[in-house]
Scaffold this active site. Sequence first.
Site, short mmCIF file in Angstrom:
data_model
loop_
_atom_site.label_atom_id
_atom_site.label_comp_id
_atom_site.label_asym_id
_atom_site.label_seq_id
_atom_site.Cartn_x
_atom_site.Cartn_y
_atom_site.Cartn_z
CB SER A 135 -5.63 -5.20 -6.83
OG SER A 135 -6.63 -4.50 -7.49
CG ASN B 21 -3.55 -3.03 -12.20
OD1 ASN B 21 -2.76 -2.54 -11.41
ND2 ASN B 21 -4.47 -3.91 -11.84
CG ASP C 277 -3.81 -18.27 6.48
OD1 ASP C 277 -3.50 -18.41 7.68
OD2 ASP C 277 -2.97 -18.26 5.57
CB VAL D 74 -7.03 8.39 -1.18
CG1 VAL D 74 -6.81 6.93 -1.51
CG2 VAL D 74 -8.47 8.64 -0.76
CG HIS E 30 -9.87 -8.45 -6.29
ND1 HIS E 30 -9.95 -7.35 -5.48
CD2 HIS E 30 -8.86 -8.21 -7.14
CE1 HIS E 30 -9.03 -6.47 -5.83
NE2 HIS E 30 -8.35 -6.97 -6.84
CG ASP F 147 -11.60 -6.16 -3.00
OD1 ASP F 147 -11.99 -6.96 -3.86
OD2 ASP F 147 -10.50 -5.59 -3.05
CG ASN G 159 -3.55 -19.73 11.08
OD1 ASN G 159 -2.61 -19.83 10.29
ND2 ASN G 159 -4.80 -19.58 10.69
#
Length: 494
Positions: free
Chosen positions: A426, A339, A204, A378, A235, A195, A248
């Site tokens: 995504s 999309n 995080d 895939v 992204h 990405d 956490n």
Amino acid sequence: MQPSSRLTRLGLALTAVGTLVVPVLATSALPASAAVTADPSTPVPVVAPEGATMSYVVNVDKVNFGQINKAERAVKAAGGTVIQRYDEIGVLIVQSTKASFLPTLRADKNSAVASAAPTRTVPVSEAPGAPAGRPVPPGHRKLADFEGMYTGSPSGAAGNLDPMEGEQWDNVMIKADQAHKVTDGDRKVTVAIVDSGIEADHPDLKANIVPSLSVNCTGSGVPSPTGWEPTASSHGTHVAGTVAAARNGVGIVGVAPAVKLASVKVVNDDGFIYPEYAICGIMWTANKQIPVANHSYYVDPFQFWCGDQADQAPVLEAMRRAYAFADKRGVVNAAAAGNSAYDLANKTTDDESPNDSTPIDRKINNTCRDIPTELPGVVTVSSLDSSGGLSSFSNYGDGVIDVSAPGRSILSTYVGHRWARLSGTSMASPHVAGVLALLKGTHPEATPAQLVSLLKSQAQDRPCPAGDARCTGTPQYNGFYGDGIVDALKAVQR
């Protein structure tokens, strides 16, 4: 088809979650539907200006050192320079400033070259002496519905929940909240986030990122151990959080919060994912044997790469080889379906390509593929709303969609130590990558094909909505949901 843009394809809308603070492809290379049809697709000529650096992919006829070396000599004789060699799959990434390079190479019958094509319709912006960037096409960076994001982590969550975990409807839909009562995943499992990069010190994410497995592929497709953090896009950071935001006491919790993350950066600062970047990314993932990879993008500059076009088929073939190699190396890949609200099973036209220069209205056919999501092996993922219905923007297609997952208004991590909501396929795909990571933890010896089989068989069946003629198939498998909504709870039950 809805208007699309790089950010709508890489994430769609950002919404409020708080206060604003010729060779054609051989029919054996892809499934039968990739065979050349009676109605050819519209050609898209690519002009190579003399003196400007252009990028090419070159596929060698036979994958062995002798043939690859012979092809490299032919590249040099035609006026090209090999930038990157992938001996494992017989693919070369080449640059040349010669307008005559491609015709000369193609005319050489003794070159050991099976096919060659440009990877872009414009000169290479990262080449020495080239401008730092170029004007982005109108709409390419459109960011819809921006309202705000969290800049901190609210306190007061009950029990052992992280502060924002109660807002993660998506984890509830795929039963990740129930799976976490069994396990948060195996620390031995790593997921490659192919990405725009992951923010390394996000509170995080930082505990789960593995720098030694991270790479930057945006320098002409040459892997670099530096530069894998985001520079122009949040992204990849958002995608990473959906997969593996840590448990956490901060922010949110990912689908598999204990697994590790590798940042495989393939998105440049103009927002493009060119073939040489994508090939670099998947080959890195394969050679490092990272068991799960997420791909929330399609490869630029074509929304669909056509197997009956000499300037597109070689890229499709090079990508097929790279993903086939990854599969052999034990990598299972999840990818966003796209999309554009497009029926991927019935392709007719495309007015969005090429997106790095001037798009044209073109006819396309069943040789044309959205890559990587339509490559063999895939996992193709469609997007769902909180109601469980197909998102209005999601691509679909009977025989194309494998599984579905939440993708609208997904709360996850964001650059700047923040959290935000994004929408798009995504956002759906990393839910599937997270479930695949959980499956890998419970079935460590499983092959990619076996993991995909488990994923599909465990998915929650969802029938077509009544009266929607776009959706065809059965309650067990159809063009909107594939084999159904992924199930994290079943993934952790041995």
